[in-house]
Scaffold this active site. Structure first.
Site, PDB file in Angstrom:
ATOM      1  N   LYS A 192     -41.165  14.394 -33.868  1.00 31.70           N
ATOM      2  CA  LYS A 192     -40.976  15.845 -33.986  1.00 31.70           C
ATOM      3  C   LYS A 192     -41.814  16.626 -32.967  1.00 31.70           C
ATOM      4  O   LYS A 192     -41.475  17.763 -32.637  1.00 31.70           O
ATOM      5  CB  LYS A 192     -41.245  16.336 -35.407  1.00 31.70           C
ATOM      6  CG  LYS A 192     -42.669  16.223 -35.875  1.00 31.70           C
ATOM      7  CD  LYS A 192     -43.402  17.527 -35.861  1.00 31.70           C
ATOM      8  CE  LYS A 192     -44.838  17.435 -36.260  1.00 31.70           C
ATOM      9  NZ  LYS A 192     -45.631  16.245 -36.148  1.00 31.70           N
ATOM     10  N   GLY A 224     -47.525  16.176 -41.030  1.00 36.49           N
ATOM     11  CA  GLY A 224     -47.333  15.577 -42.346  1.00 36.49           C
ATOM     12  C   GLY A 224     -48.103  16.252 -43.473  1.00 36.49           C
ATOM     13  O   GLY A 224     -47.574  16.474 -44.558  1.00 36.49           O
ATOM     14  N   ASN A 225     -49.388  16.594 -43.208  1.00 39.48           N
ATOM     15  CA  ASN A 225     -50.211  17.108 -44.311  1.00 39.48           C
ATOM     16  C   ASN A 225     -49.824  18.530 -44.742  1.00 39.48           C
ATOM     17  O   ASN A 225     -50.289  19.016 -45.759  1.00 39.48           O
ATOM     18  CB  ASN A 225     -51.697  17.035 -43.958  1.00 39.48           C
ATOM     19  CG  ASN A 225     -52.042  17.964 -42.830  1.00 39.48           C
ATOM     20  OD1 ASN A 225     -51.266  18.117 -41.887  1.00 39.48           O
ATOM     21  ND2 ASN A 225     -53.192  18.593 -42.907  1.00 39.48           N
ATOM     22  N   LYS A 249     -48.564  14.158 -29.669  1.00 39.08           N
ATOM     23  CA  LYS A 249     -48.923  15.584 -29.672  1.00 39.08           C
ATOM     24  C   LYS A 249     -49.501  15.967 -28.307  1.00 39.08           C
ATOM     25  O   LYS A 249     -49.189  17.016 -27.755  1.00 39.08           O
ATOM     26  CB  LYS A 249     -49.945  15.892 -30.777  1.00 39.08           C
ATOM     27  CG  LYS A 249     -49.383  15.616 -32.155  1.00 39.08           C
ATOM     28  CD  LYS A 249     -50.392  15.822 -33.249  1.00 39.08           C
ATOM     29  CE  LYS A 249     -50.006  15.036 -34.473  1.00 39.08           C
ATOM     30  NZ  LYS A 249     -48.603  15.084 -34.843  1.00 39.08           N
ATOM     31  N   LYS A 308     -42.201   4.199 -33.891  1.00 38.28           N
ATOM     32  CA  LYS A 308     -42.442   5.389 -34.718  1.00 38.28           C
ATOM     33  C   LYS A 308     -42.784   4.995 -36.158  1.00 38.28           C
ATOM     34  O   LYS A 308     -41.933   4.453 -36.883  1.00 38.28           O
ATOM     35  CB  LYS A 308     -41.184   6.263 -34.694  1.00 38.28           C
ATOM     36  CG  LYS A 308     -41.202   7.448 -35.624  1.00 38.28           C
ATOM     37  CD  LYS A 308     -42.030   8.569 -35.067  1.00 38.28           C
ATOM     38  CE  LYS A 308     -42.347   9.607 -36.111  1.00 38.28           C
ATOM     39  NZ  LYS A 308     -43.541  10.376 -35.802  1.00 38.28           N
TER      40      LYS A 308
HETATM   41  N1  LIG Z   1     -58.340  11.646 -30.379  1.00 42.17           N
HETATM   42  C1  LIG Z   1     -58.061  12.134 -31.589  1.00 42.17           C
HETATM   43  N2  LIG Z   1     -58.469  13.366 -31.948  1.00 42.17           N
HETATM   44  C2  LIG Z   1     -58.166  13.867 -33.170  1.00 42.17           C
HETATM   45  N3  LIG Z   1     -57.434  13.195 -34.092  1.00 42.17           N
HETATM   46  C3  LIG Z   1     -56.981  11.958 -33.791  1.00 42.17           C
HETATM   47  C4  LIG Z   1     -57.268  11.379 -32.524  1.00 42.17           C
HETATM   48  N4  LIG Z   1     -56.680  10.147 -32.496  1.00 42.17           N
HETATM   49  C5  LIG Z   1     -56.077   9.965 -33.672  1.00 42.17           C
HETATM   50  N5  LIG Z   1     -56.243  11.047 -34.466  1.00 42.17           N
HETATM   51  C6  LIG Z   1     -55.663  11.135 -35.818  1.00 42.17           C
HETATM   52  O1  LIG Z   1     -54.300  11.529 -35.657  1.00 42.17           O
HETATM   53  C7  LIG Z   1     -53.944  12.358 -36.776  1.00 42.17           C
HETATM   54  C8  LIG Z   1     -52.676  13.148 -36.421  1.00 42.17           C
HETATM   55  O2  LIG Z   1     -51.564  12.274 -36.429  1.00 42.17           O
HETATM   56  P1  LIG Z   1     -50.534  12.216 -37.649  1.00 42.17           P
HETATM   57  O3  LIG Z   1     -51.289  12.383 -38.950  1.00 42.17           O
HETATM   58  O4  LIG Z   1     -49.730  10.995 -37.463  1.00 42.17           O
HETATM   59  O5  LIG Z   1     -49.664  13.480 -37.313  1.00 42.17           O
HETATM   60  P2  LIG Z   1     -48.882  14.576 -38.175  1.00 42.17           P
HETATM   61  O6  LIG Z   1     -49.904  15.633 -38.517  1.00 42.17           O
HETATM   62  O7  LIG Z   1     -47.840  15.065 -37.241  1.00 42.17           O
HETATM   63  O8  LIG Z   1     -48.322  13.889 -39.394  1.00 42.17           O
HETATM   64  C9  LIG Z   1     -55.176  13.185 -37.016  1.00 42.17           C
HETATM   65  O9  LIG Z   1     -55.221  13.730 -38.306  1.00 42.17           O
HETATM   66  C10 LIG Z   1     -56.303  12.151 -36.786  1.00 42.17           C
HETATM   67  O10 LIG Z   1     -56.571  11.475 -37.982  1.00 42.17           O
HETATM   68  N1  LIG Z   2     -40.175  12.762 -37.160  1.00 40.98           N
HETATM   69  C1  LIG Z   2     -41.531  12.871 -37.100  1.00 40.98           C
HETATM   70  O1  LIG Z   2     -42.117  12.874 -36.036  1.00 40.98           O
HETATM   71  O2  LIG Z   2     -42.188  12.961 -38.325  1.00 40.98           O
HETATM   72  P1  LIG Z   2     -43.770  12.956 -38.565  1.00 40.98           P
HETATM   73  O3  LIG Z   2     -44.333  14.052 -37.696  1.00 40.98           O
HETATM   74  O4  LIG Z   2     -43.938  13.261 -40.040  1.00 40.98           O
HETATM   75  O5  LIG Z   2     -44.276  11.610 -38.190  1.00 40.98           O
END
Ligand SMILES: Nc1ncnc2c1ncn2[C@@H]1O[C@H](COP(=O)(O)OP(=O)(O)O)[C@@H](O)[C@H]1O
Ligand SMILES: NC(=O)OP(=O)(O)O
Length: 312
Positions: free
Chosen positions: A211, A12-13, A273, A129
């Site tokens: 994803k 996302g970021n 992940k 989700k």
């Molecule tokens: N055990 C962990 N180790 C590292 N990060 C974690 C952990 N559990 C939760 N997180 C959080 O999960 C986030 C990643 O998930 P998310 O932001 O939903 O994913 P995406 O980057 O795909 O959008 C990390 O930035 C962190 O804040």
């Molecule tokens: N579809 C999906 O997994 O999107 P994010 O990674 O942004 O949650």
């Protein structure tokens, strides 16, 4: 040197921080592309995928706000296709411009990807989700009562709407993607986990595929040498956010499965992940999956201590 294929799944970021305007997301993707081009400079064959959680949730809200008989709200599978299109368009243009600036003559193509799921997947009965904006507990309760949607707490960051997230079974555009990859074209595919479809007629279903899981399928499909999941943290941690948190650098599948069983990874954020990385390492013995941040990407191939590397 033989080019190595690497699938990079953008979190996302890499696309959206606080400002959800098109301009801000395009700017974020320009910065993201600068990091990605570093891998191309090192002769990696780049196969890109990306998320759409925040965007598809925002789009649903827009659809609902304008919903009328003459201008009906689009269903979720169509919203996934729409966000795949918008993010794919921004990212392809950003990548094309960054490659040009680096004097690299490679083409970039966004492939609208449909991902097959099982219509009997248990996930349709239990939405997990998270999509769209983060709400307070109170606002989430109000929204739930008003709309009938389900809201859940997302990894200590607030409440978000949750939707069904069936597991990907197959990538409909597999042959097209492989043809492009083998012809040295940088691909953007499986955006937002892919448009979820069922059956031979590719009937769209209301869901958002994770994803990370779709990207693992993609990595397997293109026989990737490495699977990189980029997210908001440089490393995976055990006891994340606690005083005794501990950074993971090189872990085996067995170790990670133990940590997973101990509940170290938040569902809906880090857990998918971890599961996708485990799956890749298991399916591709000798190859590695890496979970890290965009900022670490440039050093990843030079320094084995960067990010969290998972091997069988
Ligand atoms: N055990 C962990 N180790 C590292 N990060 C974690 C952990 N559990 C939760 N997180 C959080 O999960 C986030 C990643 O998930 P998310 O932001 O939903 O994913 P995406 O980057 O795909 O959008 C990390 O930035 C962190 O804040
Ligand atoms: N579809 C999906 O997994 O999107 P994010 O990674 O942004 O949650």
């Amino acid at each position: 040197m033989m080019e190595k294929k690497v699938v990079v799944a953008l979190g996302g970021n890499a696309i959206l921080s606080n400002d959800a305007s098109a301009q801000a997301q395009q700017e974020a993707l320009i910065q993201t592309s600068k990091h990605l081009v570093n891998l191309v400079k090192e002769d990696y064959k780049l196969i890109i995928s990306h998320g759409n959680g925040p965007q598809v949730g925002n789009l649903l809200l827009q659809q609902q706000a304008a919903n009328s008989e003459k201008n009906p709200a689009m269903p979720l599978d169509t919203c996934v296709a729409m966000t795949q299109g918008s993010i794919g368009y921004w990212l392809a243009n950003a990548m094309t411009n960054e490659l040009k600036q680096a004097n690299i003559s490679k083409e970039v193509a966004t492939v609208l990807t449909q991902v097959v799921v099982d219509e009997n997947d248990e996930a349709f009965k239990n939405p997990t989700k998270p999509i769209g904006p983060f709400l307070t507990e109170e606002a989430a309760k109000e929204e739930a009562e008003k709309t009938g949607a389900t809201f859940k707490e997302d990894a200590g960051r607030g409440y978000r709407k949750v939707v069904a997230s069936p597991k990907p079974i197959g990538i409909h555009e597999a042959k097209t993607i492989n043809t492009l990859v083998n012809n040295d074209i940088i691909t953007i595919s499986c955006g937002g986990g892919g448009v979820p479809v069922v059956g031979a007629e590719l009937k769209g279903v209301e869901a958002v595929i994770d994803k990370d899981f779709a990207s693992e399928k993609l990595a397997h499909l293109v026989s990737a040498d490495m699977f990189i999941v980029l997210t908001g943290v440089d490393n995976v941690y055990i006891n994340y956010g606690k005083e005794n948190e501990q950074k993971l650098t090189n872990v085996t599948v067995a170790e990670l499965e133990q940590y997973k069983a101990e509940g170290h990874f938040a569902p809906g954020s880090m857990l998918p992940k971890i599961e996708a990385a485990i799956q890749f390492a298991k399916n591709n013995p000798g190859k590695k999956a890496v979970i890290t941040s965009l900022e670490c990407l440039g050093d990843l191939t030079k320094n084995p201590e960067i990010g969290t590397t998972i091997v069988l």
